[in-house]
Design an enzyme around this catalytic site. Structure first.
Site, short mmCIF file in Angstrom:
data_model
loop_
_atom_site.label_atom_id
_atom_site.label_comp_id
_atom_site.label_asym_id
_atom_site.label_seq_id
_atom_site.Cartn_x
_atom_site.Cartn_y
_atom_site.Cartn_z
CB SER A 95 -18.74 -18.92 -59.29
OG SER A 95 -17.40 -19.10 -58.95
CG HIS A 100 -23.02 -20.29 -61.78
ND1 HIS A 100 -23.28 -19.06 -61.26
CD2 HIS A 100 -22.26 -20.92 -60.85
CE1 HIS A 100 -22.70 -18.94 -60.08
NE2 HIS A 100 -22.08 -20.07 -59.81
CD GLU A 130 -26.04 -16.50 -62.63
OE1 GLU A 130 -26.23 -15.28 -62.63
OE2 GLU A 130 -24.99 -16.98 -62.18
CG ASN A 151 -21.10 -15.70 -57.45
OD1 ASN A 151 -21.56 -15.82 -56.31
ND2 ASN A 151 -20.75 -16.73 -58.19
N1 3HC Z 1 -28.10 -33.07 -51.05
C1 3HC Z 1 -29.41 -33.43 -51.05
N2 3HC Z 1 -30.32 -32.83 -50.24
C2 3HC Z 1 -29.89 -31.89 -49.38
C3 3HC Z 1 -28.55 -31.47 -49.32
C4 3HC Z 1 -27.64 -32.11 -50.22
N3 3HC Z 1 -26.35 -31.76 -50.26
N4 3HC Z 1 -28.43 -30.49 -48.38
C5 3HC Z 1 -29.66 -30.29 -47.87
N5 3HC Z 1 -30.53 -31.12 -48.47
C6 3HC Z 1 -32.00 -31.16 -48.28
C7 3HC Z 1 -32.40 -31.69 -46.93
O1 3HC Z 1 -32.52 -33.07 -46.94
C8 3HC Z 1 -33.74 -31.00 -46.70
O2 3HC Z 1 -34.77 -31.69 -47.42
P1 3HC Z 1 -36.33 -31.57 -46.98
O3 3HC Z 1 -36.75 -30.15 -47.21
O4 3HC Z 1 -37.04 -32.54 -47.86
O5 3HC Z 1 -36.37 -31.94 -45.52
C9 3HC Z 1 -33.56 -29.65 -47.38
O6 3HC Z 1 -32.48 -29.82 -48.30
C10 3HC Z 1 -33.22 -28.60 -46.37
O7 3HC Z 1 -32.09 -29.04 -45.62
P2 3HC Z 1 -31.99 -29.04 -44.03
O8 3HC Z 1 -33.35 -29.24 -43.43
O9 3HC Z 1 -30.88 -29.96 -43.64
O10 3HC Z 1 -31.42 -27.61 -43.67
P3 3HC Z 1 -31.98 -26.19 -43.99
O11 3HC Z 1 -33.45 -26.15 -43.97
O12 3HC Z 1 -31.21 -25.35 -43.08
O13 3HC Z 1 -31.54 -25.91 -45.50
C11 3HC Z 1 -30.02 -25.18 -47.13
C12 3HC Z 1 -30.22 -26.06 -45.91
C13 3HC Z 1 -30.85 -25.74 -48.30
C14 3HC Z 1 -28.55 -25.27 -47.49
C15 3HC Z 1 -30.49 -23.73 -46.78
O14 3HC Z 1 -29.86 -23.30 -45.60
C16 3HC Z 1 -30.20 -22.74 -47.87
O15 3HC Z 1 -30.93 -22.64 -48.83
N6 3HC Z 1 -29.10 -21.97 -47.72
C17 3HC Z 1 -28.66 -20.98 -48.69
C18 3HC Z 1 -27.90 -21.69 -49.74
C19 3HC Z 1 -27.42 -20.75 -50.80
O16 3HC Z 1 -27.63 -19.54 -50.79
N7 3HC Z 1 -26.75 -21.32 -51.80
C20 3HC Z 1 -26.18 -20.57 -52.87
C21 3HC Z 1 -24.73 -20.31 -52.58
S1 3HC Z 1 -23.99 -19.35 -53.84
C22 3HC Z 1 -23.44 -20.47 -54.94
O17 3HC Z 1 -23.54 -21.67 -54.78
C23 3HC Z 1 -22.82 -19.90 -56.17
C24 3HC Z 1 -21.34 -20.10 -56.20
O18 3HC Z 1 -20.88 -19.63 -57.43
C25 3HC Z 1 -20.60 -19.40 -55.10
#
Ligand code: 3HC
Length: 282
Positions: free
Chosen positions: A119, A140, A152, A190
């Protein structure tokens, strides 16, 4: 060279998500970690997430079973000798990744690409440890990997155009959207995201607002799906701290200093969702 089999090194949150999306797209996956219990935990998570996708009708039950069947686990790194592509998703520490890249370079066929899901660590530096720097690249993914569309694709200084194109095409085959980025600390994602999370932590530390209030501001005012402190807990506070340190040392600007509250929480073992406690309790 057609890529049919993929090695994924590291079975943590990102590694198991990466194994999941490759298997879902028809690739045979060798998932490798240092202990069987990490691999078992990864298989449990992948099983649950594939189940969730099947129950929502995103994939059929047959596709779910076939994807799960394509994942093979091993604690023997030498098993990567036969795969057509490797992506490393181990702990975000340069010493660990550098040893891994030396090993992968020795074990894997000389013509294959070695990608890293780092990352923030320098692709150029990791590439320089191998005899194939032109075949080393950043790929990424974002958490949760099965859901987030972005990959990325990061070019190191020596990365060949052919390598870049192969990884860009691979991301498309995984139904992701590749975005091209050059190799600088934190890349784009990041470098911009982590200072936001870090600043939210300063706001809590200085008593500007509670974590709940800071998160509400971003959810309701800026339409973020998660507030910055919920997101930091989701990513892992140890990961956030590691990335802030890479930004601080790599860019040499004190504006990237990690928030003392973040350091203290990591010292306490409060790592966010995965440890049961961070800015919130789980
Ligand atoms: N595997 C498969 N599907 C998943 C899942 C997983 N691990 N987690 C969630 N889902 C699916 C759900 O089934 C749901 O599907 P649907 O739209 O068909 O119903 C959909 O994703 C949305 O999930 P939920 O309804 O349970 O919950 P939310 O609507 O609250 O969404 C989230 C959850 C997608 C995590 C949302 O909150 C989100 O987008 N959060 C921000 C995440 C983010 O910013 N990620 C980047 C982090 S930075 C990074 O990773 C970089 C690293 O280098 C640090």
């Amino acid at each position: 060279m057609e890529i049919k089999s993929v090695g994924v090194v590291g079975a943590g949150t990102m590694g198991n998500g990466i194994a999941h999306v490759f298997a879902r797209s028809g690739y045979n996956v060798v998932l490798c970690d240092v202990e069987d219990r990490f691999l078992q935990r990864a298989l449990d998570t992948i099983g649950k997430n594939l189940e969730r996708e099947a129950s929502k009708g995103k994939i059929t039950v047959e596709q779910k079973d076939a994807a799960f069947g394509r994942i093979h686990t091993t604690i023997d790194r030498e098993a990567l000798a036969t795969v057509d592509f490797v992506i490393e998703a181990a702990t975000e520490k340069f010493e660990i990744k550098s040893q891994l890249f030396r090993d992968l370079d020795r074990i894997c066929r000389p013509e294959i690409i070695l990608a890293t899901n780092t990352s923030s660590i320098s692709i150029t530096k990791l590439a320089a440890l191998t005899k194939r720097p032109e075949k080393v690249i950043g790929m990424h993914f974002f958490n949760p990997v099965p859901v987030m569309k972005l990959v990325e694709v990061i070019r190191g200084l020596a990365t060949a155009q052919e390598t870049f194109e192969a990884v860009r095409d691979l991301a498309v085959k995984l139904e992701k959207t590749p975005v091209e980025v050059n190799d600088f600390p934190g890349f784009v994602s990041n470098r911009v995201l982590m200072p936001l999370l870090n600043e939210a932590m300063f706001a809590v530390m200085e008593g500007v607002a509670t974590p709940e209030a800071v998160d509400e501001v971003f959810k309701l005012g800026m339409a973020h799906p998660m507030g910055p402190l919920t997101l930091a807990d989701f990513i892992g506070l140890d990961v956030c701290l590691d990335i802030m340190r890479v930004l601080e040392s790599g860019l040499g600007d004190p504006k990237y200093r990690p928030c003392p509250l973040l350091i203290k929480m990591v010292d306490a073992g409060w790592l966010g969702r995965k440890s049961g406690r961070g800015f919130y309790k789980y």
